[in-house]
Design an enzyme around this catalytic site. Structure first.
Site, PDB file in Angstrom:
ATOM      1  CE1 TYR A 122       3.956  -6.430   3.729  1.00  0.00           C
ATOM      2  CE2 TYR A 122       3.233  -8.576   3.620  1.00  0.00           C
ATOM      3  CZ  TYR A 122       3.570  -7.231   2.958  1.00  0.00           C
ATOM      4  OH  TYR A 122       2.495  -6.936   1.614  1.00  0.00           O
ATOM      5  CG  ASP A 149      -1.668  -0.692   0.866  1.00  0.00           C
ATOM      6  OD1 ASP A 149      -2.554  -0.348  -0.035  1.00  0.00           O
ATOM      7  OD2 ASP A 149      -2.380  -1.862   2.092  1.00  0.00           O
TER       8      ASP A 149
END
Lengths: 267, 267
Positions: B117, B59
Protein backbone atom coordinates in the site's frame (compact mmCIF):
# COMPACT_ATOMS: atom_id res chain seq x y z
CA UNK A 1 -18.87 50.71 6.82
CA UNK A 2 -15.72 52.38 5.43
CA UNK A 3 -14.79 52.83 1.81
CA UNK A 4 -14.44 49.56 -0.06
CA UNK A 5 -11.17 47.65 0.08
CA UNK A 6 -9.90 45.86 -3.00
CA UNK A 7 -8.94 42.26 -2.22
CA UNK A 8 -6.71 40.01 -4.31
CA UNK A 9 -7.46 36.30 -4.15
CA UNK A 10 -5.10 33.55 -5.27
CA UNK A 11 -7.21 30.53 -6.08
CA UNK A 12 -6.87 26.89 -7.03
CA UNK A 13 -9.63 24.70 -8.35
CA UNK A 14 -10.50 21.35 -9.78
CA UNK A 15 -12.52 22.38 -12.82
CA UNK A 16 -13.96 18.93 -13.56
CA UNK A 17 -17.42 19.60 -12.19
CA UNK A 18 -17.76 23.25 -13.25
CA UNK A 19 -18.85 24.97 -16.45
CA UNK A 20 -15.67 27.05 -16.38
CA UNK A 21 -14.74 30.28 -14.62
CA UNK A 22 -17.13 32.73 -16.21
CA UNK A 23 -20.77 33.41 -15.29
CA UNK A 24 -23.31 31.73 -17.51
CA UNK A 25 -27.04 31.65 -16.89
CA UNK A 26 -28.09 28.55 -14.94
CA UNK A 27 -24.61 27.02 -14.96
CA UNK A 28 -22.41 26.15 -12.03
CA UNK A 29 -19.28 28.22 -12.53
CA UNK A 30 -16.31 28.99 -10.32
CA UNK A 31 -16.96 32.72 -10.46
CA UNK A 32 -20.54 32.15 -9.32
CA UNK A 33 -19.39 30.01 -6.40
CA UNK A 34 -16.86 32.55 -5.22
CA UNK A 35 -19.32 35.42 -5.51
CA UNK A 36 -21.89 33.41 -3.56
CA UNK A 37 -19.34 32.69 -0.84
CA UNK A 38 -18.35 36.37 -0.68
CA UNK A 39 -22.00 37.37 -0.44
CA UNK A 40 -22.42 35.12 2.58
CA UNK A 41 -19.12 36.12 4.16
CA UNK A 42 -20.06 39.80 3.99
CA UNK A 43 -23.72 39.14 4.82
CA UNK A 44 -25.03 40.83 1.71
CA UNK A 45 -28.62 40.57 0.56
CA UNK A 46 -29.29 38.04 -2.21
CA UNK A 47 -29.69 40.84 -4.74
CA UNK A 48 -26.40 42.54 -3.77
CA UNK A 49 -23.42 41.40 -5.80
CA UNK A 50 -19.70 41.51 -5.14
CA UNK A 51 -18.35 41.03 -8.66
CA UNK A 52 -15.22 38.88 -8.65
CA UNK A 53 -12.92 39.47 -11.62
CA UNK A 54 -10.57 36.66 -12.62
CA UNK A 55 -7.32 36.96 -14.53
CA UNK A 56 -8.08 34.03 -16.80
CA UNK A 57 -11.47 32.81 -17.96
CA UNK A 58 -10.73 29.10 -17.85
CA UNK A 59 -13.11 26.89 -19.83
CA UNK A 60 -15.33 24.09 -18.59
CA UNK A 61 -13.27 21.27 -17.09
CA UNK A 62 -10.02 23.25 -17.01
CA UNK A 63 -8.20 23.41 -13.68
CA UNK A 64 -6.20 26.12 -11.94
CA UNK A 65 -3.15 25.68 -9.78
CA UNK A 66 -3.03 29.43 -9.20
CA UNK A 67 -5.66 31.71 -10.65
CA UNK A 68 -5.79 35.35 -9.50
CA UNK A 69 -8.95 37.37 -8.93
CA UNK A 70 -10.02 40.61 -7.27
CA UNK A 71 -13.14 42.05 -5.73
CA UNK A 72 -14.14 45.09 -3.68
CA UNK A 73 -14.97 44.11 -0.14
CA UNK A 74 -17.86 46.09 1.34
CA UNK A 75 -16.21 46.06 4.76
CA UNK A 76 -12.83 45.28 6.25
CA UNK A 77 -12.08 41.69 7.26
CA UNK A 78 -8.44 40.76 7.95
CA UNK A 79 -6.99 38.80 4.99
CA UNK A 80 -6.54 35.60 7.03
CA UNK A 81 -10.22 35.83 7.92
CA UNK A 82 -11.22 36.30 4.27
CA UNK A 83 -9.25 33.24 3.28
CA UNK A 84 -10.59 31.05 6.10
CA UNK A 85 -14.09 32.45 5.74
CA UNK A 86 -14.35 31.87 2.00
CA UNK A 87 -12.79 28.41 2.27
CA UNK A 88 -15.41 27.50 4.86
CA UNK A 89 -18.15 28.49 2.40
CA UNK A 90 -16.64 27.08 -0.80
CA UNK A 91 -16.73 23.45 -1.95
CA UNK A 92 -13.50 21.46 -1.43
CA UNK A 93 -12.85 21.68 -5.16
CA UNK A 94 -12.25 25.44 -4.91
CA UNK A 95 -9.66 26.78 -2.47
CA UNK A 96 -8.49 30.26 -1.63
CA UNK A 97 -4.71 29.85 -1.36
CA UNK A 98 -4.12 33.45 -0.30
CA UNK A 99 -6.09 36.64 0.28
CA UNK A 100 -4.52 40.10 0.49
CA UNK A 101 -5.55 43.72 0.50
CA UNK A 102 -4.27 45.33 -2.65
CA UNK A 103 -4.08 48.73 -4.35
CA UNK A 104 -7.56 50.11 -5.11
CA UNK A 105 -6.75 50.12 -8.82
CA UNK A 106 -5.30 46.62 -9.04
CA UNK A 107 -7.07 44.69 -11.77
CA UNK A 108 -6.56 40.93 -11.90
CA UNK A 109 -7.04 40.71 -15.65
CA UNK A 110 -5.82 44.03 -17.07
CA UNK A 111 -2.70 44.15 -14.88
CA UNK A 112 -1.58 40.64 -15.77
CA UNK A 113 1.54 40.76 -17.93
CA UNK A 114 1.25 37.13 -18.88
CA UNK A 115 0.11 33.67 -17.92
CA UNK A 116 1.60 30.22 -17.81
CA UNK A 117 -0.46 27.14 -18.59
CA UNK A 118 0.54 23.53 -18.17
CA UNK A 119 -0.87 20.63 -20.10
CA UNK A 120 -0.39 17.13 -18.70
CA UNK A 121 -0.01 14.20 -21.07
CA UNK A 122 -0.11 10.68 -19.75
CA UNK A 123 2.21 8.68 -21.97
CA UNK A 124 2.03 5.22 -20.45
CA UNK A 125 0.48 2.33 -22.34
CA UNK A 126 -1.70 1.49 -19.34
CA UNK A 127 -3.73 4.31 -17.85
CA UNK A 128 -4.96 4.44 -14.29
CA UNK A 129 -8.11 6.36 -13.34
CA UNK A 130 -6.08 8.07 -10.61
CA UNK A 131 -4.54 10.36 -13.22
CA UNK A 132 -7.09 10.82 -15.99
CA UNK A 133 -8.93 13.53 -14.07
CA UNK A 134 -5.94 15.80 -14.63
CA UNK A 135 -4.28 14.48 -17.77
CA UNK A 136 -4.88 13.36 -21.33
CA UNK A 137 -3.92 9.71 -21.87
CA UNK A 138 -2.24 9.76 -25.26
CA UNK A 139 -0.39 6.45 -25.19
CA UNK A 140 3.33 5.81 -25.44
CA UNK A 141 3.82 6.05 -29.20
CA UNK A 142 4.62 9.73 -29.42
CA UNK A 143 7.76 11.18 -30.91
CA UNK A 144 8.87 13.68 -28.31
CA UNK A 145 11.56 14.91 -30.68
CA UNK A 146 8.99 15.84 -33.32
CA UNK A 147 6.79 17.52 -30.70
CA UNK A 148 9.69 19.56 -29.35
CA UNK A 149 10.66 20.64 -32.84
CA UNK A 150 7.08 21.76 -33.51
CA UNK A 151 6.73 23.47 -30.10
CA UNK A 152 9.84 25.57 -30.74
CA UNK A 153 8.08 27.16 -33.72
CA UNK A 154 5.37 28.54 -31.41
CA UNK A 155 7.73 30.82 -29.51
CA UNK A 156 7.62 34.50 -30.45
CA UNK A 157 5.02 36.98 -31.65
CA UNK A 158 2.63 35.33 -34.08
CA UNK A 159 -0.86 35.48 -35.47
CA UNK A 160 -2.55 32.58 -33.68
CA UNK A 161 -5.78 32.57 -35.69
CA UNK A 162 -5.20 28.92 -36.62
CA UNK A 163 -5.13 28.04 -32.92
CA UNK A 164 -8.33 29.50 -31.59
CA UNK A 165 -12.06 29.41 -32.01
CA UNK A 166 -14.12 32.32 -30.74
CA UNK A 167 -17.87 32.13 -30.44
CA UNK A 168 -19.57 34.69 -32.75
CA UNK A 169 -19.46 38.14 -31.24
CA UNK A 170 -16.52 37.30 -28.98
CA UNK A 171 -13.71 37.80 -31.45
CA UNK A 172 -10.61 39.24 -29.80
CA UNK A 173 -9.29 42.65 -30.75
CA UNK A 174 -6.25 40.97 -32.27
CA UNK A 175 -5.20 37.34 -32.78
CA UNK A 176 -1.54 38.25 -32.25
CA UNK A 177 0.05 36.94 -29.08
CA UNK A 178 3.62 36.75 -27.85
CA UNK A 179 4.70 33.32 -26.60
CA UNK A 180 7.64 33.59 -24.21
CA UNK A 181 8.35 29.87 -23.74
CA UNK A 182 6.87 26.59 -24.96
CA UNK A 183 8.55 23.37 -23.91
CA UNK A 184 8.07 19.82 -22.72
CA UNK A 185 9.29 18.37 -19.46
CA UNK A 186 8.93 15.01 -17.76
CA UNK A 187 7.31 14.89 -14.31
CA UNK A 188 7.03 11.35 -12.99
CA UNK A 189 5.05 9.45 -15.64
CA UNK A 190 3.63 12.64 -17.17
CA UNK A 191 4.87 14.59 -20.15
CA UNK A 192 4.09 18.21 -19.29
CA UNK A 193 3.79 20.94 -21.90
CA UNK A 194 4.39 24.36 -20.36
CA UNK A 195 3.61 27.51 -22.26
CA UNK A 196 3.93 31.13 -21.13
CA UNK A 197 2.61 34.09 -23.12
CA UNK A 198 1.39 37.64 -22.74
CA UNK A 199 -2.11 36.29 -23.26
CA UNK A 200 -4.05 33.40 -24.73
CA UNK A 201 -6.94 33.18 -27.14
CA UNK A 202 -9.89 30.92 -26.51
CA UNK A 203 -8.93 27.22 -26.77
CA UNK A 204 -5.43 28.30 -27.80
CA UNK A 205 -3.47 26.01 -25.48
CA UNK A 206 -5.72 23.04 -26.19
CA UNK A 207 -5.45 23.64 -29.94
CA UNK A 208 -1.68 23.91 -29.68
CA UNK A 209 -1.45 20.70 -27.64
CA UNK A 210 -3.87 18.86 -29.92
CA UNK A 211 -1.71 19.84 -32.89
CA UNK A 212 1.55 18.92 -31.13
CA UNK A 213 0.18 15.49 -30.21
CA UNK A 214 -0.91 14.98 -33.83
CA UNK A 215 2.69 15.80 -34.78
CA UNK A 216 3.98 13.37 -32.13
CA UNK A 217 1.74 10.66 -33.59
CA UNK A 218 2.98 11.30 -37.11
CA UNK A 219 -0.40 12.59 -38.31
CA UNK A 220 1.15 15.96 -39.15
CA UNK A 221 4.73 16.91 -40.05
CA UNK A 222 6.55 18.99 -37.39
CA UNK A 223 6.78 21.99 -39.71
CA UNK A 224 2.98 22.15 -39.86
CA UNK A 225 2.93 24.36 -36.74
CA UNK A 226 5.13 27.00 -38.32
CA UNK A 227 3.09 26.77 -41.53
CA UNK A 228 -0.15 27.39 -39.61
CA UNK A 229 1.36 30.47 -37.98
CA UNK A 230 2.39 31.86 -41.35
CA UNK A 231 -0.92 30.96 -43.04
CA UNK A 232 -3.82 30.57 -40.58
CA UNK A 233 -6.19 29.70 -43.44
CA UNK A 234 -4.18 26.61 -44.37
CA UNK A 235 -6.69 23.83 -45.01
CA UNK A 236 -6.51 20.61 -43.02
CA UNK A 237 -7.78 19.10 -39.82
CA UNK A 238 -7.84 21.09 -36.58
CA UNK A 239 -7.09 19.33 -33.31
CA UNK A 240 -8.13 20.27 -29.77
CA UNK A 241 -6.87 18.50 -26.65
CA UNK A 242 -9.42 17.68 -23.91
CA UNK A 243 -9.98 20.12 -21.05
CA UNK A 244 -8.94 17.74 -18.23
CA UNK A 245 -5.22 17.91 -19.02
CA UNK A 246 -5.06 21.70 -18.86
CA UNK A 247 -4.36 23.85 -15.86
CA UNK A 248 -3.77 27.56 -15.40
CA UNK A 249 -0.41 27.38 -13.66
CA UNK A 250 0.51 31.00 -12.89
CA UNK A 251 -0.58 34.57 -13.64
CA UNK A 252 2.27 37.02 -14.01
CA UNK A 253 2.28 40.60 -12.75
CA UNK A 254 5.10 43.02 -12.48
CA UNK A 255 5.47 45.61 -9.77
CA UNK A 256 4.79 48.59 -11.97
CA UNK A 257 1.89 47.17 -13.93
CA UNK A 258 -0.80 48.61 -11.70
CA UNK A 259 0.75 52.07 -11.68
CA UNK A 260 1.31 52.02 -15.43
CA UNK A 261 -2.23 51.11 -16.17
CA UNK A 262 -3.43 53.73 -13.73
CA UNK A 263 -1.52 56.51 -15.45
CA UNK A 264 -2.74 55.25 -18.82
CA UNK A 265 -6.26 55.44 -17.50
CA UNK A 266 -5.69 58.90 -16.07
CA UNK A 267 -4.18 59.97 -19.40
CA UNK B 1 -20.56 -23.17 -24.13
CA UNK B 2 -17.36 -24.85 -22.93
CA UNK B 3 -16.20 -25.33 -19.38
CA UNK B 4 -15.70 -22.08 -17.54
CA UNK B 5 -12.43 -20.22 -17.91
CA UNK B 6 -10.89 -18.46 -14.93
CA UNK B 7 -9.93 -14.89 -15.76
CA UNK B 8 -7.51 -12.68 -13.83
CA UNK B 9 -8.21 -8.96 -13.91
CA UNK B 10 -5.72 -6.26 -12.96
CA UNK B 11 -7.71 -3.21 -11.97
CA UNK B 12 -7.24 0.40 -11.04
CA UNK B 13 -9.88 2.63 -9.51
CA UNK B 14 -10.57 6.00 -8.01
CA UNK B 15 -12.38 4.98 -4.83
CA UNK B 16 -13.69 8.46 -3.98
CA UNK B 17 -17.26 7.85 -5.08
CA UNK B 18 -17.59 4.22 -4.02
CA UNK B 19 -18.47 2.48 -0.75
CA UNK B 20 -15.34 0.35 -1.06
CA UNK B 21 -14.60 -2.88 -2.91
CA UNK B 22 -16.91 -5.30 -1.16
CA UNK B 23 -20.60 -5.90 -1.82
CA UNK B 24 -22.94 -4.19 0.60
CA UNK B 25 -26.71 -4.04 0.25
CA UNK B 26 -27.85 -0.93 -1.60
CA UNK B 27 -24.37 0.55 -1.81
CA UNK B 28 -22.38 1.39 -4.90
CA UNK B 29 -19.25 -0.73 -4.66
CA UNK B 30 -16.45 -1.54 -7.08
CA UNK B 31 -17.16 -5.27 -6.90
CA UNK B 32 -20.80 -4.62 -7.79
CA UNK B 33 -19.84 -2.48 -10.77
CA UNK B 34 -17.44 -5.07 -12.13
CA UNK B 35 -19.92 -7.89 -11.69
CA UNK B 36 -22.60 -5.83 -13.42
CA UNK B 37 -20.24 -5.12 -16.32
CA UNK B 38 -19.32 -8.83 -16.57
CA UNK B 39 -23.02 -9.77 -16.55
CA UNK B 40 -23.60 -7.49 -19.52
CA UNK B 41 -20.44 -8.54 -21.34
CA UNK B 42 -21.43 -12.20 -21.11
CA UNK B 43 -25.11 -11.46 -21.69
CA UNK B 44 -26.22 -13.15 -18.50
CA UNK B 45 -29.71 -12.84 -17.09
CA UNK B 46 -30.15 -10.31 -14.26
CA UNK B 47 -30.41 -13.13 -11.73
CA UNK B 48 -27.22 -14.86 -12.93
CA UNK B 49 -24.09 -13.77 -11.13
CA UNK B 50 -20.44 -13.95 -12.05
CA UNK B 51 -18.83 -13.52 -8.63
CA UNK B 52 -15.67 -11.44 -8.86
CA UNK B 53 -13.15 -12.08 -6.06
CA UNK B 54 -10.70 -9.31 -5.25
CA UNK B 55 -7.30 -9.68 -3.57
CA UNK B 56 -7.85 -6.73 -1.25
CA UNK B 57 -11.13 -5.49 0.17
CA UNK B 58 -10.34 -1.79 0.02
CA UNK B 59 -12.53 0.45 2.17
CA UNK B 60 -14.78 3.29 1.11
CA UNK B 61 -12.79 6.09 -0.51
CA UNK B 62 -9.58 4.06 -0.84
CA UNK B 63 -8.02 3.88 -4.30
CA UNK B 64 -6.21 1.15 -6.20
CA UNK B 65 -3.31 1.55 -8.57
CA UNK B 66 -3.29 -2.18 -9.17
CA UNK B 67 -5.86 -4.45 -7.55
CA UNK B 68 -6.12 -8.07 -8.70
CA UNK B 69 -9.35 -10.05 -9.03
CA UNK B 70 -10.59 -13.25 -10.63
CA UNK B 71 -13.84 -14.63 -11.95
CA UNK B 72 -15.05 -17.62 -13.92
CA UNK B 73 -16.12 -16.60 -17.40
CA UNK B 74 -19.15 -18.54 -18.66
CA UNK B 75 -17.74 -18.53 -22.18
CA UNK B 76 -14.47 -17.79 -23.93
CA UNK B 77 -13.76 -14.21 -24.98
CA UNK B 78 -10.16 -13.35 -25.94
CA UNK B 79 -8.47 -11.43 -23.07
CA UNK B 80 -8.11 -8.24 -25.13
CA UNK B 81 -11.85 -8.39 -25.74
CA UNK B 82 -12.58 -8.87 -22.03
CA UNK B 83 -10.50 -5.83 -21.18
CA UNK B 84 -12.00 -3.63 -23.87
CA UNK B 85 -15.51 -4.96 -23.27
CA UNK B 86 -15.46 -4.40 -19.50
CA UNK B 87 -13.87 -0.97 -19.89
CA UNK B 88 -16.66 0.00 -22.26
CA UNK B 89 -19.22 -0.96 -19.61
CA UNK B 90 -17.44 0.41 -16.52
CA UNK B 91 -17.38 4.03 -15.37
CA UNK B 92 -14.18 5.97 -16.11
CA UNK B 93 -13.26 5.73 -12.43
CA UNK B 94 -12.73 1.95 -12.74
CA UNK B 95 -10.36 0.59 -15.38
CA UNK B 96 -9.32 -2.90 -16.31
CA UNK B 97 -5.57 -2.57 -16.86
CA UNK B 98 -5.13 -6.16 -17.98
CA UNK B 99 -7.18 -9.32 -18.42
CA UNK B 100 -5.69 -12.79 -18.78
CA UNK B 101 -6.79 -16.40 -18.73
CA UNK B 102 -5.30 -18.05 -15.67
CA UNK B 103 -5.04 -21.43 -14.01
CA UNK B 104 -8.44 -22.78 -13.01
CA UNK B 105 -7.35 -22.85 -9.36
CA UNK B 106 -5.85 -19.34 -9.25
CA UNK B 107 -7.37 -17.40 -6.38
CA UNK B 108 -6.79 -13.64 -6.29
CA UNK B 109 -6.99 -13.43 -2.50
CA UNK B 110 -5.72 -16.78 -1.19
CA UNK B 111 -2.78 -16.96 -3.60
CA UNK B 112 -1.53 -13.46 -2.79
CA UNK B 113 1.72 -13.66 -0.87
CA UNK B 114 1.55 -10.01 0.12
CA UNK B 115 0.41 -6.54 -0.74
CA UNK B 116 1.94 -3.10 -0.94
CA UNK B 117 0.00 0.00 0.00
CA UNK B 118 1.02 3.59 -0.48
CA UNK B 119 -0.20 6.50 1.57
CA UNK B 120 0.23 9.99 0.14
CA UNK B 121 0.84 12.90 2.50
CA UNK B 122 0.69 16.44 1.19
CA UNK B 123 3.22 18.39 3.24
CA UNK B 124 2.97 21.86 1.73
CA UNK B 125 1.58 24.76 3.74
CA UNK B 126 -0.77 25.65 0.90
CA UNK B 127 -2.94 22.88 -0.44
CA UNK B 128 -4.43 22.81 -3.91
CA UNK B 129 -7.66 20.93 -4.63
CA UNK B 130 -5.87 19.20 -7.48
CA UNK B 131 -4.19 16.87 -5.00
CA UNK B 132 -6.55 16.43 -2.04
CA UNK B 133 -8.56 13.77 -3.81
CA UNK B 134 -5.57 11.45 -3.49
CA UNK B 135 -3.67 12.72 -0.48
CA UNK B 136 -3.98 13.83 3.12
CA UNK B 137 -2.92 17.46 3.59
CA UNK B 138 -1.00 17.37 6.85
CA UNK B 139 0.90 20.66 6.64
CA UNK B 140 4.63 21.23 6.64
CA UNK B 141 5.39 20.96 10.33
CA UNK B 142 6.14 17.27 10.49
CA UNK B 143 9.36 15.77 11.74
CA UNK B 144 10.22 13.26 9.05
CA UNK B 145 13.06 11.96 11.20
CA UNK B 146 10.70 11.05 14.04
CA UNK B 147 8.28 9.43 11.58
CA UNK B 148 11.03 7.36 9.99
CA UNK B 149 12.25 6.23 13.40
CA UNK B 150 8.71 5.16 14.34
CA UNK B 151 8.09 3.47 10.96
CA UNK B 152 11.18 1.32 11.35
CA UNK B 153 9.63 -0.26 14.45
CA UNK B 154 6.73 -1.58 12.35
CA UNK B 155 8.91 -3.89 10.26
CA UNK B 156 8.81 -7.55 11.20
CA UNK B 157 6.26 -10.01 12.56
CA UNK B 158 4.08 -8.34 15.17
CA UNK B 159 0.69 -8.43 16.83
CA UNK B 160 -1.06 -5.50 15.17
CA UNK B 161 -4.14 -5.45 17.42
CA UNK B 162 -3.43 -1.81 18.31
CA UNK B 163 -3.61 -0.91 14.62
CA UNK B 164 -6.92 -2.31 13.53
CA UNK B 165 -10.61 -2.14 14.21
CA UNK B 166 -12.81 -5.01 13.09
CA UNK B 167 -16.57 -4.75 13.05
CA UNK B 168 -18.15 -7.29 15.47
CA UNK B 169 -18.19 -10.75 13.95
CA UNK B 170 -15.41 -9.94 11.49
CA UNK B 171 -12.44 -10.51 13.75
CA UNK B 172 -9.49 -11.99 11.87
CA UNK B 173 -8.17 -15.45 12.71
CA UNK B 174 -4.99 -13.83 14.02
CA UNK B 175 -3.85 -10.23 14.46
CA UNK B 176 -0.26 -11.18 13.65
CA UNK B 177 1.12 -9.87 10.38
CA UNK B 178 4.59 -9.73 8.89
CA UNK B 179 5.63 -6.32 7.58
CA UNK B 180 8.38 -6.61 4.98
CA UNK B 181 9.11 -2.92 4.46
CA UNK B 182 7.77 0.37 5.82
CA UNK B 183 9.42 3.57 4.66
CA UNK B 184 8.92 7.15 3.53
CA UNK B 185 9.93 8.59 0.20
CA UNK B 186 9.50 11.96 -1.48
CA UNK B 187 7.64 12.10 -4.80
CA UNK B 188 7.32 15.66 -6.08
CA UNK B 189 5.57 17.58 -3.30
CA UNK B 190 4.22 14.42 -1.65
CA UNK B 191 5.64 12.44 1.22
CA UNK B 192 4.73 8.84 0.41
CA UNK B 193 4.58 6.10 3.02
CA UNK B 194 5.02 2.69 1.43
CA UNK B 195 4.32 -0.47 3.36
CA UNK B 196 4.49 -4.09 2.19
CA UNK B 197 3.27 -7.03 4.27
CA UNK B 198 1.97 -10.55 3.95
CA UNK B 199 -1.45 -9.16 4.76
CA UNK B 200 -3.25 -6.25 6.36
CA UNK B 201 -5.94 -5.99 8.99
CA UNK B 202 -8.90 -3.67 8.58
CA UNK B 203 -7.85 0.00 8.77
CA UNK B 204 -4.30 -1.13 9.54
CA UNK B 205 -2.48 1.13 7.10
CA UNK B 206 -4.61 4.14 7.98
CA UNK B 207 -4.08 3.51 11.70
CA UNK B 208 -0.35 3.20 11.18
CA UNK B 209 -0.22 6.40 9.13
CA UNK B 210 -2.43 8.26 11.61
CA UNK B 211 -0.06 7.24 14.38
CA UNK B 212 3.05 8.11 12.38
CA UNK B 213 1.68 11.56 11.59
CA UNK B 214 0.87 12.08 15.28
CA UNK B 215 4.51 11.20 15.95
CA UNK B 216 5.64 13.61 13.23
CA UNK B 217 3.57 16.36 14.85
CA UNK B 218 5.06 15.68 18.25
CA UNK B 219 1.75 14.44 19.70
CA UNK B 220 3.30 11.04 20.40
CA UNK B 221 6.92 10.03 21.04
CA UNK B 222 8.52 7.93 18.24
CA UNK B 223 8.88 4.91 20.53
CA UNK B 224 5.11 4.80 20.98
CA UNK B 225 4.78 2.62 17.86
CA UNK B 226 7.05 -0.07 19.27
CA UNK B 227 5.25 0.18 22.62
CA UNK B 228 1.86 -0.37 20.93
CA UNK B 229 3.20 -3.47 19.18
CA UNK B 230 4.45 -4.89 22.49
CA UNK B 231 1.29 -3.93 24.38
CA UNK B 232 -1.79 -3.50 22.16
CA UNK B 233 -3.92 -2.59 25.19
CA UNK B 234 -1.80 0.46 25.97
CA UNK B 235 -4.21 3.29 26.81
CA UNK B 236 -4.12 6.51 24.84
CA UNK B 237 -5.61 8.05 21.72
CA UNK B 238 -5.92 6.09 18.51
CA UNK B 239 -5.39 7.85 15.19
CA UNK B 240 -6.71 6.95 11.76
CA UNK B 241 -5.66 8.70 8.56
CA UNK B 242 -8.39 9.58 6.02
CA UNK B 243 -9.21 7.17 3.20
CA UNK B 244 -8.34 9.53 0.33
CA UNK B 245 -4.56 9.29 0.83
CA UNK B 246 -4.48 5.50 0.64
CA UNK B 247 -4.03 3.36 -2.42
CA UNK B 248 -3.54 -0.34 -2.93
CA UNK B 249 -0.33 -0.23 -4.92
CA UNK B 250 0.50 -3.85 -5.77
CA UNK B 251 -0.62 -7.40 -4.97
CA UNK B 252 2.22 -9.89 -4.81
CA UNK B 253 2.11 -13.45 -6.11
CA UNK B 254 4.89 -15.88 -6.61
CA UNK B 255 5.10 -18.46 -9.32
CA UNK B 256 4.54 -21.43 -7.07
CA UNK B 257 1.80 -19.92 -4.92
CA UNK B 258 -1.05 -21.35 -6.92
CA UNK B 259 0.48 -24.83 -7.00
CA UNK B 260 1.31 -24.73 -3.30
CA UNK B 261 -2.19 -23.82 -2.32
CA UNK B 262 -3.54 -26.46 -4.63
CA UNK B 263 -1.50 -29.23 -3.03
CA UNK B 264 -2.43 -27.90 0.41
CA UNK B 265 -6.06 -28.07 -0.60
CA UNK B 266 -5.64 -31.56 -2.08
CA UNK B 267 -3.86 -32.65 1.13
Amino acid sequence: MGSPVRVRLDLAYDGTDFAGWQHQPDRDTIQRRIEAAARRLYRLAPNERTPVVGAGRTDAGVHAERQVAHFDAPLVIPPAGIRAGLNGLLPDSIRVLAAAETAPDFHARFDATGKTYRYHLLTEPVVTPLQTRYAWPVGDRLSREAMEEAAAALVGRHDFRAFFAAPPGEEPRTPVRNIFTASFGQRENMLVFEVAADGFLRYMVRRMVGTLVAVGRGQLPPDRVGALLRDPELPGPRFRAPAAGLRLYRVHYDGSASGKRHSQRAG
